[in-house]
Design an enzyme around this catalytic site. Structure first.
Site, PDB file in Angstrom:
ATOM      1  N   CYS A 196      15.609  47.617  10.074  1.00  0.00           N
ATOM      2  CA  CYS A 196      15.937  48.481  10.714  1.00  0.00           C
ATOM      3  C   CYS A 196      16.844  49.179  10.247  1.00  0.00           C
ATOM      4  O   CYS A 196      17.610  50.835  10.744  1.00  0.00           O
ATOM      5  CB  CYS A 196      16.057  48.639  11.779  1.00  0.00           C
TER       6      CYS A 196
ATOM      7  N   LYS B 132       2.673   4.559   1.223  1.00  0.00           N
ATOM      8  CA  LYS B 132       2.669   4.435   2.701  1.00  0.00           C
ATOM      9  C   LYS B 132       2.098   6.137   2.956  1.00  0.00           C
ATOM     10  O   LYS B 132       2.707   7.002   2.261  1.00  0.00           O
ATOM     11  CB  LYS B 132       4.129   4.701   3.253  1.00  0.00           C
TER      12      LYS B 132
ATOM     13  N   ASP C 186       1.334  10.636   3.786  1.00  0.00           N
ATOM     14  CA  ASP C 186       2.442  11.347   4.797  1.00  0.00           C
ATOM     15  C   ASP C 186       1.191  12.535   5.640  1.00  0.00           C
ATOM     16  O   ASP C 186       1.089  13.273   5.075  1.00  0.00           O
ATOM     17  CB  ASP C 186       3.209  11.620   3.704  1.00  0.00           C
TER      18      ASP C 186
ATOM     19  N   TYR D 270      -6.545   1.257   7.635  1.00  0.00           N
ATOM     20  CA  TYR D 270      -6.363   0.337   6.135  1.00  0.00           C
ATOM     21  C   TYR D 270      -5.535  -0.722   8.070  1.00  0.00           C
ATOM     22  O   TYR D 270      -5.070  -1.790   7.495  1.00  0.00           O
ATOM     23  CB  TYR D 270      -4.623   0.579   5.961  1.00  0.00           C
TER      24      TYR D 270
ATOM     25  N   GLU E  27       0.373  -1.277   0.088  1.00  0.00           N
ATOM     26  CA  GLU E  27       0.075  -0.399  -0.068  1.00  0.00           C
ATOM     27  C   GLU E  27       1.164   0.801   0.181  1.00  0.00           C
ATOM     28  O   GLU E  27       2.244   0.751   0.791  1.00  0.00           O
ATOM     29  CB  GLU E  27      -0.914  -0.268   0.817  1.00  0.00           C
TER      30      GLU E  27
ATOM     31  N   CYS F 264      20.883  45.123   9.582  1.00  0.00           N
ATOM     32  CA  CYS F 264      19.760  44.474   9.806  1.00  0.00           C
ATOM     33  C   CYS F 264      18.465  45.140   8.497  1.00  0.00           C
ATOM     34  O   CYS F 264      18.990  46.116   8.523  1.00  0.00           O
ATOM     35  CB  CYS F 264      18.800  44.877  10.850  1.00  0.00           C
TER      36      CYS F 264
ATOM     37  N   CYS G  29      13.787  46.806  16.504  1.00  0.00           N
ATOM     38  CA  CYS G  29      13.900  46.973  15.629  1.00  0.00           C
ATOM     39  C   CYS G  29      12.036  46.181  14.819  1.00  0.00           C
ATOM     40  O   CYS G  29      11.458  45.114  15.993  1.00  0.00           O
ATOM     41  CB  CYS G  29      14.715  45.698  15.320  1.00  0.00           C
TER      42      CYS G  29
ATOM     43  N   LYS H 120      10.985   3.509   1.881  1.00  0.00           N
ATOM     44  CA  LYS H 120      11.320   4.286   2.326  1.00  0.00           C
ATOM     45  C   LYS H 120      11.236   4.841   0.322  1.00  0.00           C
ATOM     46  O   LYS H 120      12.972   4.486   0.256  1.00  0.00           O
ATOM     47  CB  LYS H 120      11.695   4.826   3.180  1.00  0.00           C
TER      48      LYS H 120
ATOM     49  N   CYS I 275      20.269  40.724  14.596  1.00  0.00           N
ATOM     50  CA  CYS I 275      20.101  42.525  15.117  1.00  0.00           C
ATOM     51  C   CYS I 275      19.404  42.594  16.582  1.00  0.00           C
ATOM     52  O   CYS I 275      19.141  41.691  16.951  1.00  0.00           O
ATOM     53  CB  CYS I 275      18.665  42.595  14.216  1.00  0.00           C
TER      54      CYS I 275
HETATM   55  S1  IVH Z   1       0.543  -0.042   8.579  1.00  0.00           S
HETATM   56  C1  IVH Z   1       1.221  -1.505  12.526  1.00  0.00           C
HETATM   57  N1  IVH Z   1      -0.076   1.148   6.509  1.00  0.00           N
HETATM   58  O1  IVH Z   1       3.494   4.933   8.519  1.00  0.00           O
HETATM   59  C2  IVH Z   1       1.036  -1.169  11.111  1.00  0.00           C
HETATM   60  N2  IVH Z   1       0.972   2.344   8.421  1.00  0.00           N
HETATM   61  O2  IVH Z   1       6.364   5.853   9.420  1.00  0.00           O
HETATM   62  C3  IVH Z   1       1.808  -0.266  10.699  1.00  0.00           C
HETATM   63  N3  IVH Z   1       1.344   4.881   7.509  1.00  0.00           N
HETATM   64  O3  IVH Z   1       3.233   4.970  11.949  1.00  0.00           O
HETATM   65  C4  IVH Z   1       1.500   0.823   9.940  1.00  0.00           C
HETATM   66  N4  IVH Z   1       0.374   4.547   5.471  1.00  0.00           N
HETATM   67  O4  IVH Z   1       0.865   6.061  10.360  1.00  0.00           O
HETATM   68  C5  IVH Z   1       0.358   1.329   7.498  1.00  0.00           C
HETATM   69  N5  IVH Z   1      -0.887   2.347   4.660  1.00  0.00           N
HETATM   70  C6  IVH Z   1      -0.741   2.284   5.603  1.00  0.00           C
HETATM   71  C7  IVH Z   1       0.031   3.422   6.109  1.00  0.00           C
HETATM   72  C8  IVH Z   1       0.748   3.702   7.269  1.00  0.00           C
HETATM   73  C9  IVH Z   1       1.161   5.895   6.314  1.00  0.00           C
HETATM   74  C10 IVH Z   1       1.959   5.574   8.479  1.00  0.00           C
HETATM   75  C11 IVH Z   1       1.918   5.111   9.995  1.00  0.00           C
HETATM   76  C12 IVH Z   1       2.557   4.998  10.384  1.00  0.00           C
HETATM   77  C13 IVH Z   1       4.031   4.932   9.971  1.00  0.00           C
HETATM   78  C14 IVH Z   1       4.928   4.901   9.468  1.00  0.00           C
END
Ligand code: IVH
Length: 674
Positions: free
Chosen positions: A416, A118, A120, A231, A116, A413, A436, A319, A431
């Protein structure tokens, strides 16, 4: 009074239809009816509920306006730890992870994987009891989070009741975990609106999502384009489906939002290939994602693999490194911060990085510019890695056309004109002009900001106007502003002037912890301010605190304690506090829990004469607060006379009776215990 059963029936039918169409529109993005028809349904429901207020239920779609919270969020304990995720950079790290878990459990060799994006954003935990949305919390430290239910209720994709579709069975008790995000296009749109209103644009979608959900006023959350994908099921009163894939479908079956984007991999090699392929493709996703999560699909196996530290063994975040792009450095601007620190800021030719338009980047400090020989007009490499502010990595000198000259930092600065100074051995230039205007502006911006006094309507633009027009010379001056002062300013009509003055005056009722945050003492943020206000019940008490006492407060170290004391010693700050007091900006928190004996317990005091800094009332209040008793006249029972200038007969009497005499200073020492 009993209601016609037909009315109740119509109301229930309207709610069912509204929930369904909201789900089609917001969660699936597949509306079945026009906005107009939707509004008709909604308005009809509102009308009926207005006529029959007793029929309004907490899960009615009209109740998405969340209630305003008074102060901070309630802490809530999660039903099970909300775990984190181990990171792996690149394919080798992923194969290593696989080897480790395969050695632990042979079943790993035969499992498939679910991948899936990840996301942010901000992790949230949603609880449904008997289908009703009862609690929404932040992750916090994974054990205890914050109750943000009222804010989450404003998100149209979170059903107040599940299931959305009739006939789907939902466990009595079920807790979901997911991530709240803002899409890249919504983020750009939000920022265009901010800029059009003269407000400062947000830095990135992640921080904006997090900030939006931690608003004390849900009306603000409601205006932000927050989305969310679930998720994980943290806890359920019923058994879960056998695979992660089936769990996602199960979550979706209730009408809850899940990410449609996911991949299945039969082997770890296949999983790695998918991750590699998404490294560039991810930029076409609607949201920021800094990786792909690889999960063991077999749920039992995932559970059996257990946890290391805070991470489940059965999942890994693959990552991606932050993305770098090339653009032109148009200018180097120098900002003057609240404490006078000068920071260089790169103004860039706008460029898209990972789908977000970047116009500015940090250059850290002047040493950095010199070391990297970064020049205005250079082609530069800019990097943006997920949650952090974009920064300049390097200049590309081979692309110079000889028009670029080395950068010279300002000697004065930019605001000012006062000369700038560098502390020995430090990188930062300051400064040093205490008045200022740029510092004052930053100070005021901080004072009125959301986490501090939260004065709505006082944006950067207006702060600039007020300072430039010489209407304010300190934060205290805000409270002296009258409507008539504002009317002369550009774009200020009577209504805007009145609203602003009212908002400023209303902030006098903000809590002590907010005022402490607002003071802008170095190192003292919202969390420390909150802790300080729990221990010291007003600014006087805080200002008398010794370094030892300050360090007793959780999260306050020696440096912060010294910075706090230094702040209160400064003459300008003393004057500022005195003005706050006179203006009635003097919040108190609940008196500290009395632990054991108070320093003045059992002692009788008489106060006389004019004290150097405290008024008589303040001195008396201080004595009482620390357990002492204040009496009006001197007698044999008096333990101490607190003496100021021009005392009357009380002094003579005390002298005759041989009663010890204290100055204001002595009194404070007595309180501090020395
Ligand atoms: S699974 C225990 N699935 O990424 C299971 N996490 O850096 C762990 N995150 O704290 C989480 N998308 O908040 C999972 N598809 C996804 C995610 C996900 C984002 C976040 C999650 C976790 C953080 C870790």
């Amino acid at each position: 009074m009993s209601t016609d059963p037909k009315v109740l029936q119509e109301i229930e039918e309207l709610r069912r239809q509204i929930n369904y169409h909201s789900y089609r529109y917001n969660t699936l993005d597949q509306p079945e009816i026009s906005d107009y028809d939707y509004d008709l349904l909604f308005n009809r429901l509102k009308e009926l509920e207005a006529l029959h207020p007793d029929l309004v239920t907490s899960d009615s779609p009209t109740q998405r306006v969340g209630n305003k919270l008074s102060e901070k969020f309630r802490k809530v304990r999660h039903p099970a730890p909300i775990l984190s995720l181990a990171n792996g950079f690149g394919s080798q790290a992923t194969l290593d992870w696989y080897d480790r878990i395969a050695r632990l459990d042979r079943r790993v060799l035969k499992t498939d994987f679910l991948l899936e994006p990840k996301l942010d954003g901000l992790t949230i935990v949603l609880t449904y009891e008997n289908g009703l949305f009862t609690l929404g919390a932040t992750r916090g430290d994974g054990i205890v989070g914050e109750d943000i239910t009222e804010n989450l209720k404003t998100l149209p994709t979170i059903p107040l009741r599940i299931p959305i579709k009739q006939g789907v069975h939902v466990p009595d008790h079920i807790v979901f975990r997911g991530e709240s995000i803002i899409t890249k296009s919504d983020f750009e749109k939000l920022n265009r609106e901010m800029e059009a209103n003269g407000q400062k644009p947000y830095l990135n979608p992640r921080n904006t999502a997090a900030g939006s959900l931690r608003q004390l006023n849900p009306a603000i959350t409601a205006q932000r384009p927050l989305k969310l994908y679930l998720y994980q099921i943290v806890e359920s009163s019923e058994p879960l489906p056998p695979t992660q894939e089936a769990i996602l479908d199960y979550i979706a079956s209730f009408g809850l939002p899940v990410n449609p984007l996911r991949w299945k991999a039969a082997t770890i090699q296949e999983a790695v290939e998918i991750c590699e392929a998404q490294a560039t493709n991810r930029h076409s996703w609607a949201y920021d994602a800094d990786g792909v999560v690889i999960k063991i699909n077999d749920h039992q196996l995932y559970e059996d693999l257990g946890i290391v530290g805070k991470d489940p063994r059965g999942a890994l975040a693959y990552k991606y490194p932050g993305e770098e792009v090339e653009t032109t450095l148009l200018d180097i601007q120098v900002n003057v911060g609240r404490t006078g620190v000068l920071t260089p800021l790169a103004v860039l030719e706008p460029v898209a990085i990972g789908g977000v338009i970047v116009r500015q980047a940090t250059l850290h400090n002047f040493d950095f510019i010199a070391e990297k020989d970064i020049r205005v007009g250079d082609r530069v490499l800019v990097k943006r890695a997920g949650e952090v502010i974009p920064y300049i990595v390097a200049a590309l000198p081979e692309k110079r056309d000889n028009s670029q000259v080395p950068y010279t930092p300002p000697t004065n600065c930019p605001s000012c004109g006062a000369p700038v100074e560098q502390d020995k051995g430090m990188v930062a230039w300051y400064c040093i002009n205490a008045s200022c205007p740029a510092q004052l502006k930053r100070n005021i911006e901080h004072f009125v900001s959301r986490g501090a006094m939260d004065i709505i309507g006082l944006g950067e633009q207006i702060v600039k106007q007020l300072v430039d027009a010489n209407l304010i010379r300190s934060t205290a001056d805000l409270y002296r502003l009258r409507e008539s002062d504002l009317l002369g300013l550009d774009k200020f009509g009577p209504k805007k002037a009145r609203n602003l003055v009212e908002a400023i005056q209303a902030s006098k009722t903000q809590s002590l912890s907010r005022l402490i945050t607002a003071l802008g003492i170095r190192g003292v943020g919202e969390v420390a301010a909150e802790k300080l206000s729990e221990t010291f019940h007003d600014l006087d008490a805080l200002s008398y605190a010794t370094t030892e006492e300050l360090q007793m407060v959780e999260g306050v170290g020696q440096i912060m304690a010294e910075d706090i004391q230094a702040w209160f010693k400064e003459a300008d700050n003393k004057e500022l506090l005195e003005t706050f007091r006179q203006l009635g900006l003097w919040p108190v928190s609940n008196p500290p829990e009395k632990e054991g004996e108070q320093p003045l317990e059992g002692l009788n005091f008489v106060v006389t004469g004019t004290l150097p800094t405290l008024s008589r009332e303040q001195a008396e209040e201080l004595i009482r607060e620390y357990g002492g008793k204040v009496v009006g006249s001197v007698s044999k029972k008096t333990d101490y006379l607190v003496l100021g200038e021009n005392p009357g007969s009380k002094h003579t009497k005390a002298f005759q009776l041989g009663i010890p005499i204290l100055s204001e200073e002595d009194l404070k020492r007595l309180i501090a215990g020395d």
